[in-house]
Design a protein around this motif. Structure first.
Motif, PDB file in Angstrom:
ATOM      1  N   ASN A 127     -13.131   3.347   0.989  1.00 34.96           N
ATOM      2  CA  ASN A 127     -12.339   4.541   0.661  1.00 34.96           C
ATOM      3  C   ASN A 127     -13.025   5.406  -0.401  1.00 34.96           C
ATOM      4  O   ASN A 127     -12.433   6.324  -0.942  1.00 34.96           O
ATOM      5  N   GLN A 173      -7.124  -3.075  -3.523  1.00 39.98           N
ATOM      6  CA  GLN A 173      -6.066  -2.796  -2.538  1.00 39.98           C
ATOM      7  C   GLN A 173      -6.445  -3.395  -1.198  1.00 39.98           C
ATOM      8  O   GLN A 173      -5.644  -4.039  -0.526  1.00 39.98           O
ATOM      9  N   CYS A 231      -8.062   7.056   1.187  1.00 42.63           N
ATOM     10  CA  CYS A 231      -7.121   6.660   0.135  1.00 42.63           C
ATOM     11  C   CYS A 231      -6.330   7.913  -0.181  1.00 42.63           C
ATOM     12  O   CYS A 231      -6.865   8.848  -0.784  1.00 42.63           O
ATOM     13  N   VAL A 232      -5.093   7.943   0.260  1.00 44.70           N
ATOM     14  CA  VAL A 232      -4.334   9.201   0.159  1.00 44.70           C
ATOM     15  C   VAL A 232      -3.934   9.520  -1.276  1.00 44.70           C
ATOM     16  O   VAL A 232      -3.562  10.642  -1.588  1.00 44.70           O
ATOM     17  N   TRP A 280       0.824  -1.212   0.000  1.00 42.45           N
ATOM     18  CA  TRP A 280       0.000   0.000   0.000  1.00 42.45           C
ATOM     19  C   TRP A 280       0.859   1.265   0.000  1.00 42.45           C
ATOM     20  O   TRP A 280       2.017   1.246   0.429  1.00 42.45           O
ATOM     21  N   CYS A 281       0.271   2.357  -0.401  1.00 41.94           N
ATOM     22  CA  CYS A 281       0.963   3.633  -0.375  1.00 41.94           C
ATOM     23  C   CYS A 281       1.253   4.033   1.074  1.00 41.94           C
ATOM     24  O   CYS A 281       0.444   3.772   1.964  1.00 41.94           O
ATOM     25  N   CYS A 311      -1.581   5.244   3.704  1.00 40.76           N
ATOM     26  CA  CYS A 311      -2.891   4.714   3.309  1.00 40.76           C
ATOM     27  C   CYS A 311      -3.708   4.304   4.531  1.00 40.76           C
ATOM     28  O   CYS A 311      -3.172   3.762   5.492  1.00 40.76           O
TER      29      CYS A 311
HETATM   30  S1  SF4 Z   1      -6.230   2.608  -1.146  1.00 39.60           S
HETATM   31 FE1  SF4 Z   1      -5.321   4.463  -2.060  1.00 39.60          FE
HETATM   32  S2  SF4 Z   1      -3.758   5.120  -0.594  1.00 39.60           S
HETATM   33 FE2  SF4 Z   1      -4.274   3.025  -0.093  1.00 39.60          FE
HETATM   34  S3  SF4 Z   1      -2.780   1.774  -1.167  1.00 39.60           S
HETATM   35 FE3  SF4 Z   1      -4.561   1.960  -2.506  1.00 39.60          FE
HETATM   36  S4  SF4 Z   1      -4.167   3.723  -3.814  1.00 39.60           S
HETATM   37 FE4  SF4 Z   1      -2.721   3.811  -2.095  1.00 39.60          FE
END
Ligand code: SF4
Ligand SMILES: Cc1ncc(C[n+]2csc(CCOP(=O)(O)OP(=O)(O)O)c2C)c(N)n1
Ligand SMILES: Cc1ncc(C[n+]2csc(CCOP(=O)(O)OP(=O)(O)O)c2C)c(N)n1
Ligand code: SF4
Ligand SMILES: [Mg+2]
Ligand SMILES: [Mg+2]
Lengths: 558, 270, 558, 270
Positions: D119, D47, D198-199, D12-13, D16
């Motif tokens: 998200n 994700q 979701c950043v 993940w980012c 997140c």
């Molecule tokens: S949900 Fe959004 S912030 Fe989280 S990992 Fe996925 S893209 Fe990145």
């Protein structure tokens, strides 16, 4: 001259932006450019790379190995460094054996923002290539024209800094060739443009890599071409919506990948029964199931050809070049309307994402013929006809249009009269195969038509095969290449003639069971033959093909 | 021309509740003066879904796949929003196989009118439970009785704030006809759930059963009041309200699309 | 002796009940019985018929034409009377040229209730056949044993009245043969019984004709065998539920027809990727789309074989007899577990509904081996192995079981390592094809094995072809029959050997594009050959096949 | 043995909202003393759906198809009702592609716990609108902004009278953990909708946005009161209630199946 540059790093690090800058600059400098993207199914981290191959000759595929690796992370260097035989490696900051350490990120930070590391890297690459940076500067200005002046200036400074940092390993490129264009298209965009200019008015889909790129293109072009783009709640909705919208008279498209296509199979059968001009883009990736969402494959040929319960006519196209992506999409929309039956366009992650600079494709709206009939009072949607094609009217006009997924009579009403309705209607539908087959593309021929050895490819394996055959034919002209950009139905007569008698036949495709070779065998077009298969998720390349073809035993039996 | 050899006479059992719906729809279309050329009846597969073939005065018909009437209707409406798109299909079709489409069509508030023939059973496939079958309903397949709770279409439509939500009864011609006419006026998604006895496979929810229970909603009910509407939606027992449960002023999906201001996407040869 | 009785009337009129009475009585009288049902997609009205063929030799198919037509409506007489060449016609009440008017309904009403018209008709038929009515009376008693005594008595009276009414046209049947059984099975039930005795514990499906008959059988047998039967909200739920339930360790089955199967295509690919022992019954009917819901076809072979995106191993079985319906279903459940991959059983409306009296099938629960492993602490669900089969543990025991629809490592965790995980896992999965192919059924051979002419059939076309070959071989033994009850993968070696060199090869199947013939050609097992195809929605019969085979030009090229 | 070369570290980012959910699930499972051998984490694709691979202490995992976690979980629970089946997946997965399954699982009240990482966007496919995206939300695909009304998972669960309905926030560890533990106790269907920033693709509904709005439901709320629960479900604006919205005493699906009294259908080799 033929140089492949690989920019590699984590997702979210700017691999894509650095690649874009280089493509823009190199195409405007007049080189032939061809790109391939290899990325992972994640938004951050991992290891992604972007290959930019440049040459003074037209290019059709990526190369297996890079000549210049720009590693934005140590991991990229460690994993990809091994494969960069003899080439040069630029590595962000870290010192490592066999690599030039260049502080892309650090420099970018100093200039103002780490995200400009891609501009630093692009500047450095151009220096290594020994290319004047004016094209990069121009491209940066064009690219950021709607951003604050500061952004442009900082990026230009970053590119300049990169150039300086790489001075120590600068080479000199031969002059750019004549005749290369600076219009760069990804396959996905060429398909989208084909659809938009063909007069597609309604697009609905559920997002799925690698088809989403085309969906995005169409969303961005929607206002210009008057297209309605609607995200469906699922793929079943998408295919049934396009059944509805084509019934009502709007040329329509849906796009998806293997898993989503699997969900559309019932709807495709509906389009076959209702005789609707439904067009489906199936952008392949490796399965089964979720598989490798961001990689490439040609593994869904059989599913596409045999999609749908019951028997009905269908076409499956598989463009091999960017020009074909555009032209065949237009042709597919036309043929769907002419024959009132579903059409599938098969591409894959490789071709969807591959960029190339070509002669600009016409962006003008030139709608294809939709072969509509006004109907009239005595209108019968499924009137019997010698070629199987009934006049197609749409609701809202003079005629009332009745369509039914049950077997029906000529008026479209449900009928269980087997002898008087079912058989004639079934035969009517299937009769369309005659026209379809007659109009289907002959395979295109490259190299000496009657050479002893024959290589056969379809869809996106064309590019690598074309280059492979050129390599193989360098000394003695012993290879013919046949490319099929329509894979169902096959133009059997033309194919048989083109195939002829050969001492060696090898089919090249991106799957593990030689699906196209089986189809050719089923139609009696080839006997037992060789297969050069790739199914590791990466695109075919000329190197890969030549290697398999040259070393006996390297290619399998199909 | 004798091109039509088809089953354009109802293939329903004598006494089936579908006849009442057919009669009402014929009358409603006539009374509302629906332009036949612009009228499209959309259905899935089931006994109910055959209705479009039986209209007294014909219209355009899209009889698609089981469960997929709503996305087909959505596609039709988006391709040509000048068409009057009426879905008429069964409870299994709309609430079972097609549940996801219904949900998201309601979210869009797309301007289609859905007449659901709710016989609380799968008729065409010979008597399995449907999503609206009462708990305990016994069938060959549900041999220990239905254990799930019935689907509440009214509540779903209300929480999704669609333009028009009503219920009627196949045995009450005048009421049903008037509800259909009201639904046709809605500028947005309209749900009309129609209680429809299946005399062959549903021996519980019979004409008599419904007749004893249905009760027209009084004029004191404010259909714009979501809470009150939800209270009605939960009434399923000795009393089942019929009439307009809910209305909202939410704009239809198509009215929000700038592109459609220039006219339909579809080119219609006239 | 070989007599075909056709009871015809509207849906809801008791055609089915009259047929059942006759089957029961005739089977207990000791005749060989074979039935076929032709009905329309509606609950009331229309025209349905029930063919009961009886003989003193074993039967394998219905006949094209009836010898005795019992018409419960004037429409039935008018439409079917023409086809009852030379035969006798009993018509309810109405006077008509060429028919005996017998007031079935009126008589039943007088006795007490119009619904007993079927008992009157059954009595009349037995009289025409010249058969002692004691078997009918016994059967009526058995049938209505849990009804009030009055019901039994009235029905017996009705049957007796029918007998009297038909006295005028009574004939005399030869004596019943030895060795016929009174256990009557429909194909649908034989499959259900096979699944139940094999140890299937969880069944989920969405109703769809003609698969529902098997679902009903299983629901009725659920308590006896400890099976949980759950109606799914749609077919996608059904296939994904069985993916879940097989993962968790319950042998599971789902049943459907073409349109529902089309919706399961993605889930089948999931079962291939997760390596789950999923069994799917695909009972075919004519498509495309809703098509003819209550008719028969073998048009979904290609879709079944190629169902699912990506490449993974799969088996497709196609039983040809009632015994095979039972035994192959058991085998299919076993093979699914042995190879941990999806298995499809192909039948069709004809075989699902066809009833036949055979030696009783064992109703005892004899679960097949599920090839489970206990796992253990170091357990890896997808451990590499020479035969491609990894030890399968289920959750709840010692081992933790991780499965993933993405490409994964040996432990089942998502992995994008192409070289170290994707290729080995793909190859591991595909290696299972070797074992599957080795274990696949050889075609069964009937008639002289090396005759000059070869007839090939698969699945339900076996019965009619068997009878056709017997007819064709009556004078000179020039026909061999090959039957394939497994259609994917094919046992190529055995097939090649069995096919050998012939002067004529004809493939008989219930579709319009000769799908099985294409498959044989694709594998190089036959060259260009003839095809005898039927796709009007009705079952193949020996008469139909013999007619096509005998008249040159009657069969098409495959 | 080095069989695992896999991505068992979060992909993940940084920043997140999924990290908070992972942390809470790890803690909740530990605190609830969940027997790992009987614990099965089920997910779809997205994700969020990768979470089962990242557990601090491993469990059984079924990571199936996009949108199909719920039927897979249902199959698992019916095959072996002694397993503790937890679905953890994204809003697109559960409310979009999987909407029909969710609806009917709720009707069944099957004993699975669904943790939805909401998200309000499609993360893995790079930022398209999800069913819960607010109206007006702009994306590459929804270039004129989302026109549909957001899906209301809370209201759907409440009208379907499932055992447990709650909402929490990925940014409030203690609250989220406690909601997970409560959900695990439910004997029937449990929905836990988790607000998850979701950043990368949702620049509207950020940590700050949620933090400003979420407000724990006070002790005065009676979760057995459907009307009140629905009132909470419609609160989405300046204030978003977190906590237990609704509870019901409806028996779980599996508890009604006589067959399962003798033990699970599945034979487990131990
Ligand atoms: S949900 Fe959004 S912030 Fe989280 S990992 Fe996925 S893209 Fe990145
Ligand atoms: C994909 C698919 N699944 C199943 C079927 C079989 N089928 C036809 S109608 C029907 C249910 C009918 O019930 P309902 O929609 O309530 O209509 P009714 O007959 O009760 O009016 C089913 C399951 C089908 N045609 N297609
Ligand atoms: C049948 C199918 N359709 C589409 C996809 C592509 N896809 C993968 S994840 C996803 C959406 C993810 O959104 P969400 O479920 O909200 O999860 P998030 O990534 O936001 O956590 C989509 C559309 C797929 N894998 N399978
Ligand atoms: S089966 Fe039921 S719904 Fe169908 S026609 Fe008969 S009564 Fe009506
Ligand atoms: Mg119904
Ligand atoms: Mg999401």
């Amino acid at each position: 001259m033929d140089i492949s540059i690989r920019v590699a790093g984590e997702a979210g690090q700017g691999v894509q932006s650095a690649g874009n800058l280089l493509v823009g600059a190199l195409a405007s400098a007049g080189f032939h450019v061809f790109t391939a993207k290899s990325y992972m199914s994640r938004i951050r981290g991992g290891l992604n790379w972007f290959d930019i191959r440049i040459s003074n000759r037209e290019l059709f595929a990526p190369k297996e190995k890079a000549d210049l690796l720009v590693a934005l992370t140590r991991e990229a260097f460690e994993i990809l460094g091994r494969e960069t035989s003899d080439g040069l490696i630029l590595l962000d900051s870290h010192e490592a054996q066999g690599a030039y350490a260049i502080p892309f990120t650090q420099t970018a930070k100093e200039i103002g923002n780490a995200i400009m590391a891609n501009s630093v890297a692009a500047g450095a690459v151009l220096a290594v290539l020994g290319l004047d940076n004016k094209h990069l500067m121009e491209y940066l200005r064009k690219q950021f024209h709607d951003k604050p002046a500061e952004v442009v200036e900082q990026n230009i400074a970053a590119a300049g800094a990169g150039e300086k940092l790489a001075q120590s390993c600068a080479g000199r490129l031969p002059a750019a060739p004549e005749g290369a264009w600076d219009s760069v298209y990804a396959g996905a965009d060429a398909i989208g443009l084909g659809a938009a200019t063909a007069g597609v008015k309604f697009v609905t889909a559920y997002p799925m890599t690698p088809s989403t790129a085309t969906l995005n293109f169409l969303a961005e072009s929607a206002d210009r071409y008057g297209i309605l783009v609607e995200q469906a709640e699922d793929e079943i909705a998408a295919i049934n919506m396009v059944c509805g919208s084509t019934y009502a008279g709007a040329p329509s498209l849906t796009v998806t990948s293997g898993g989503g296509f699997a969900l559309m199979v019932e709807g495709i059968s509906l389009a076959g029964m209702l005789e609707l001009p439904v067009v489906i883009l199936l952008a392949q990736r490796p399965g089964p199931a979720t598989g490798l969402p961001t990689r490439t494959a040609q593994g869904d040929l059989n599913m596409a050809i045999h999609a749908g319960h019951g028997e009905f006519p269908k076409m499956v196209f598989a463009p091999g070049t960017h020009q074909e992506c555009y032209a065949i999409t237009r042709h597919a929309v036309m043929m769907a309307h002419k024959y009132q039956t579903p059409v599938i366009i098969l591409t894959d992650q490789f071709l969807q994402d591959a960029e190339k600079n070509i002669r600009p494709l016409s962006e003008e709206l030139k709608p294809v013929d939709c072969f509509l009939s006004a109907g009239g009072r005595e209108y019968a949607r499924y009137a019997l006809s010698p070629d199987g094609i009934s006049p197609r009217a749409v609701p809202g006009g003079e005629a009332l249009v009745v369509v039914d997924s049950d077997e029906h009579d000529q008026c479209g009403h449900i009928s269980e009269d087997l002898a008087h309705d079912h058989l004639p209607q079934h035969d009517k539908r299937m009769r369309k195969m005659i026209g379809l087959t007659a109009e289907s593309f002959a395979p295109s021929i490259l190299g000496p038509p009657g050479a002893p050895n024959l290589m056969i490819c379809w869809g996106s394996s064309y590019g690598p095969c074309r280059e492979a055959v050129e390599m193989l034919n360098a000394d003695d002209n012993i290879w013919t290449l046949l490319h099929f950009s329509q894979v169902w139905p096959l133009n059997e007569d033309a194919a048989r003639q083109a195939i002829g008698e050969r001492s060696r036949v090898i089919v090249v495709e991106g799957n593990s069971t030689a699906q196209f070779a089986s189809l050719l065998r089923q139609l009696g077009l080839v006997g037992p033959c060789e297969a050069c298969l790739r199914y590791d998720g990466l695109p075919l390349t000329a190197d890969y093909v030549v290697d398999k073809v040259s070393k006996p035993g390297n290619s399998g039996a199909a | 021309m004798d091109l039509a050899r088809a089953d354009t006479k109802p293939a329903w059992c004598p006494g089936c509740g579908n006849y009442g719906i057919l009669k009402a729809i014929n009358a409603a279309m006539a009374e509302a003066g629906a332009d036949r050329k612009r009228l499209v009846l959309v259905s899935g597969i089931g006994q109910a879904a055959k209705l479009p073939h039986y209209l007294a005065e014909p219209a355009n018909v899209f009889n698609g796949l089981h469960g997929r009437a709503v996305p087909a209707a959505t596609g039709i409406k988006l391709a040509n929003h000048e068409l009057n798109v009426v879905v008429t299909s069964g409870d299994g079709d709309m609430y079972g196989e097609g549940g996801n489409h219904l949900l998201h069509a309601m979210r869009r508030n797309i301007g289609i009118r859905c007449f659901v023939h709710n016989n609380q059973v799968y008729g065409l496939t010979k008597g399995q439970a449907s999503p609206t079958s009462d708990s305990g309903f016994m069938t060959l397949l549900q041999s220990h009785g239905v254990m799930a709770q019935p689907f509440n279409p009214m509540a779903l439509a209300i929480i999704n704030n669609v333009t028009f939500v009503a219920r009627s009864f196949s045995g009450d011609f005048e009421h049903l006809k008037s509800m259909m006419i009201e639904a046709m006026k809605a500028d947005g998604f309209a749900l009309l759930d129609i209680l429809q006895p299946c005399v062959t496979f549903n021996k519980v929810n019979t004409f008599a059963w419904y007749r004893q229970r249905v009760k027209p909603i009084g004029p004191q009910h404010d259909p714009y009041d979501r809470r009150k509407a939800l209270d009605l939606a939960f009434m399923w027992g000795d009393e089942i309200p019929i009439g307009v449960y809910y209305r909202s002023k939410r704009p239809s999906f198509e009215s929000q699309l700038a592109l459609l201001k220039h006219g339909p996407l579809a080119a219609v040869a006239r």
